[in-house]
Design an enzyme around this catalytic site. Sequence first.
Site, PDB file in Angstrom:
ATOM      1  N   THR A  26      44.325 -53.793  19.416  1.00 32.46           N
ATOM      2  CA  THR A  26      43.965 -54.803  18.424  1.00 32.46           C
ATOM      3  C   THR A  26      44.468 -54.369  17.056  1.00 32.46           C
ATOM      4  OG1 THR A  26      42.051 -55.587  19.641  1.00 32.46           O
ATOM      5  CG2 THR A  26      41.937 -55.772  17.246  1.00 32.46           C
ATOM      6  N   HIS A 178      39.900 -57.835  30.367  1.00 35.86           N
ATOM      7  CA  HIS A 178      39.222 -56.773  29.609  1.00 35.86           C
ATOM      8  C   HIS A 178      37.777 -56.656  30.095  1.00 35.86           C
ATOM      9  CE1 HIS A 178      38.198 -54.005  26.571  1.00 35.86           C
ATOM     10  NE2 HIS A 178      38.807 -54.546  25.532  1.00 35.86           N
ATOM     11  N   ASN A 181      34.799 -51.287  27.188  1.00 34.57           N
ATOM     12  CA  ASN A 181      34.478 -51.116  25.761  1.00 34.57           C
ATOM     13  C   ASN A 181      33.333 -51.960  25.210  1.00 34.57           C
ATOM     14  OD1 ASN A 181      36.343 -49.136  25.526  1.00 34.57           O
ATOM     15  ND2 ASN A 181      37.911 -50.358  24.477  1.00 34.57           N
ATOM     16  N   TYR A 183      32.419 -55.072  25.713  1.00 35.82           N
ATOM     17  CA  TYR A 183      32.597 -56.524  25.503  1.00 35.82           C
ATOM     18  C   TYR A 183      31.959 -57.320  26.644  1.00 35.82           C
ATOM     19  CZ  TYR A 183      35.540 -54.865  21.734  1.00 35.82           C
ATOM     20  OH  TYR A 183      35.984 -54.236  20.591  1.00 35.82           O
ATOM     21  N   ASN A 238      30.914 -49.639  21.334  1.00 31.95           N
ATOM     22  CA  ASN A 238      30.171 -50.876  21.062  1.00 31.95           C
ATOM     23  C   ASN A 238      28.801 -50.895  21.748  1.00 31.95           C
ATOM     24  OD1 ASN A 238      32.111 -52.213  19.372  1.00 31.95           O
ATOM     25  ND2 ASN A 238      33.367 -52.509  21.195  1.00 31.95           N
TER      26      ASN A 238
END
Length: 373
Positions: A26, A178, A181, A183, A238
């Site tokens: 990102t 994805h 992490n 999400y 996260n």
Amino acid sequence: MPSKLFSPLQFGPYQLTHRVVMAPLTRMRAAQPGNVPHALNAEYYGQRASKGGLIISEGSQISPSGQGMPATPGIHSPEQIAGWKAITDAVHAKGGIIFLQLWHVGRISHSSHQPASALPIAPSAIAAAGDAFTASFERVPFETPRALETGEIPSLIESYRHAAANAKLAGFDGVEIHGANGYLLEQFLQSRSNQRTDRYGGSIENRTRLLIEVAQAVSEVWGADRVGVRLSPFGVANDSGEEDPLPLYTHAIKELAKLGLAYLHFIEPRASGAGQAEVDHKDVPSAAELFRPLWPNVLIAAGNFKPDTAEGAVASGNADAIGFGRLFIANPDLPKRLKKGAELNPYYRPTFYGGGAEGYIDYPTLDAREAAE
Ligand SMILES: Cc1cc2nc3c(=O)[nH]c(=O)nc-3n(C[C@H](O)[C@H](O)[C@H](O)COP(=O)(O)O)c2cc1C
């Protein structure tokens, strides 16, 4: 000994000429309004393409609600598809292969990014610890998200399917889901963020269901041999982290293996999940080593790899290819440098996220440096 890192690899229907993969990164440099990839991004990806080399794009939100940071690109509008097409053309012009990373951040968002300023969505109404990155580049504590209704899950899966179809229109060679992490898909996998009592929560089977249904839907669009999944079983990014990751990820990987996907992509716990900090954990299990026996197809490992450890991981058979993040930011010609054993440019962290050309397309190649000397 001949290098394994620079030996060819069958990758779904594609033949890679080497195993140095650009990991998803990102960079928060999509054009505004509309989070549209543009010429600057095409130049960046084109610089990093190599003949027969694999690039995995930065995470791209599958829908407006999937966005969690400013200026991240999407794959849900016609303008975004056109913007990505210029990028895939630039990579293909150099003989490279490029997959798009399908991203929904779930609770790692802020209402300032959401349609109608709604609360971010998540499996359960549990706020992540830490700070969100608002649309005006401020850091504020995460809000308590809204738990998705069971009846909303089919349309979420449709958003993944639609984004996958858009990636095809944009000229990608495949897609990566994805699932890492912290999400949305990982929020469903892990009990700390998923306290649901329907068929998407509770048991390991239930928590894994959404990931599998998304992988099935995306495979229907692309064919499973052009689809990969990224997981971070031991990651803590996260506010993620399953207390006992082994049973959960053993089940998830076994179920994914049944789908015949092209590859599985691990983030090793040696790096902080998103490389945000300079950490080098020791004595933590290697996901690639642990789960290799469960995965029949290509396995990519990423996370703080250096030239020697990358060669070692591939030579041992624990991984078939290695994803490089930060080193690829700073070295547009990373495969060439690794092959030659050349010196690497150091990366400059303050320009990782947001901004323009600086720290993005101005890292010198070996050729440029040698010409200047
Ligand atoms: C600036 C930056 C952005 C990242 N963005 C993503 C992303 O969009 N999707 C993803 O799965 N991982 C992302 N990551 C994690 C990297 O893909 C990689 O797993 C991590 O940096 C560790 O690899 P490295 O030590 O080679 O950098 C990001 C990392 C960095 C440093």
